[in-house]
Design a protein around this motif. Sequence first.
Motif, PDB file in Angstrom:
ATOM      1  N   VAL A 136       0.856  -1.188   0.000  1.00 23.40           N
ATOM      2  CA  VAL A 136       0.000   0.000   0.000  1.00 23.40           C
ATOM      3  C   VAL A 136       0.884   1.227   0.000  1.00 23.40           C
ATOM      4  CG1 VAL A 136      -1.926  -1.121   1.206  1.00 23.40           C
ATOM      5  CG2 VAL A 136      -0.154   0.024   2.524  1.00 23.40           C
ATOM      6  N   ILE A 149      -3.763  -0.564  -4.250  1.00 23.45           N
ATOM      7  CA  ILE A 149      -3.435  -1.618  -3.288  1.00 23.45           C
ATOM      8  C   ILE A 149      -3.023  -2.829  -4.105  1.00 23.45           C
ATOM      9  CG2 ILE A 149      -4.306  -3.116  -1.463  1.00 23.45           C
ATOM     10  CD1 ILE A 149      -6.313  -0.955  -0.750  1.00 23.45           C
ATOM     11  N   LYS A 162      -7.533   2.190  -5.189  1.00 26.75           N
ATOM     12  CA  LYS A 162      -7.967   2.534  -3.828  1.00 26.75           C
ATOM     13  C   LYS A 162      -9.180   3.476  -3.844  1.00 26.75           C
ATOM     14  CE  LYS A 162      -4.725   3.580  -0.913  1.00 26.75           C
ATOM     15  NZ  LYS A 162      -3.733   4.373  -0.105  1.00 26.75           N
ATOM     16  N   ILE A 188      -3.767   1.946   5.746  1.00 31.73           N
ATOM     17  CA  ILE A 188      -3.937   1.704   4.316  1.00 31.73           C
ATOM     18  C   ILE A 188      -4.672   2.851   3.648  1.00 31.73           C
ATOM     19  CG2 ILE A 188      -4.992   0.179   2.610  1.00 31.73           C
ATOM     20  CD1 ILE A 188      -4.557  -2.105   4.581  1.00 31.73           C
TER      21      ILE A 188
END
Length: 531
Positions: A136, A149, A162, A188
Amino acid sequence: MVAAYKALLGRHAVTVCLIAATGWAAWFCAGGLADQFVARKLNNVYADLRAAQVEPNAQIDKVLETLGDLDRSGQECSVEQYSQLADLVKNLRFVDQAAIQLPNGKICSSNGQAPPSILADSDKRKFSVGKRTYWVDAGHTVSADTDFIIVSEQSTYVWANKKLLLDNLKFPKDLQLDLIGPGGAVPIASTGHKPLAMQKPFHLEELVTSADKVLIAFAGNRNELISVISLPLSYLTSLKFKLFIGLVCVFAALFLLAWCVKRHYTSTAVRLRNALKANRLDVHYQPIVNLTTGYLVGAESLSRWNDNGTQVPADVFIAVAEKSDLIRILTRSVIRQVAEDYSTYLWACKDFYITVNLCAQDIQDPSFPDYVASVLATYNMPVSAMAFEITERTLIDQKPAALQLRRLRACGHRIAVDDFGIGYSNLSLLDSVPFDILKLDRSFIADDKIAAKDALWRHIAQLARSLRLKVVAEGVETQEQLPHLVSEGVLLAQGWLFSKALPIQALARRYFQCPENIPPYDSKISINDFY
């Protein structure tokens, strides 16, 4: 001033304590309800989040599974491999790119180019869960072009956009979602401007309050990611105050309702109704004296109510009874008690009568004469021994009242008009309604009026004499009043000069005692003229 406040506090200590306890209970309940409401809201949002994650997770799982079945035995990426990879992702919304790694380390990508080495990308943060590895972005900015990701499993790779993932969640604007790696080690993504700073360890699926947030952390499928859903702490605080105010209002309404119920069940009307049902009212009798002989000739019945040791004034509970439906019940209770007392204690008292006060409802009740007849028959009381008193204000409609009173007279009862002279239509009343006794109000024979030659009471007495009505002077309190009364033919009197109201036993003893010591007065009028 301090002493006054202390005294006030002392008198209302229970109230103050009750208010304080109610406030504390309302605040405690408001806190619990606010926590439950926020927890339910966050759980509902997470349920929607889980539902929105189904499709992206399914696409990523399907691509990784298919990539694992592709041939990777060659040394170079073939045109067929590029074609297979491109066909695999071309109709997928959430998978932007897929790639496989050959035994020699080369990576074949769906976009037809070899991507740079993933492991060498310093802007990526890596963590592993089971067989899968995730890369990430180190930053938390979300860009549709650059933020991905990367999910890896056995030399296969998937790039998930994402921003598309977050947009698909349709997350409420007043909440914040933070996706964090297992254990909270790797942030993340975040839908907020400022990513959440969490303290370790995570308390999953429990409502947690931090310095500025209230949140719940949820473990994802296969415990890969942790979804933290949060609200500003001010939201919880505001909700708590709103619930507190609402609960205070509810408690106040309940206390008010309880007070109203208590007041109703402890009101004079309710207590009087219960007393009548339990037959707890007494009847006392104020004697009526013959001024020429000193003997008792009758008595006026008066209701007495002792409510748990407290004597309730007659004018209070009778006024309450008149405003409710209890006055008829009260009158009938008095009639029954008078009949019982007469048959028990006064049956041997010759020509003795007792007067009972009637109200407008009694006079308007067509069944009243029949009730009186049945009670007197039950107790074997002579009809002539019970007389009825009325006042001008009880005669709302004179014609029906006159018919009712004539029925009572036809049965043998005598009718007395009480408080005569203080109304406005007494003369017409005497002409239209049959009466036998006229009771002279105490206000006309007060000490400052009794001796006046042109006093109004003298004219009333002369009028009664011409109509052959017996006159009873009420409120006689001094010996000086007696010669004036006798001089005008007022030969019957009641008042504190002779006796206050007596219980029935005392009245019976008083009847058989020596007569009142009344000096003889020179009067040309004999009481026999009125019998």
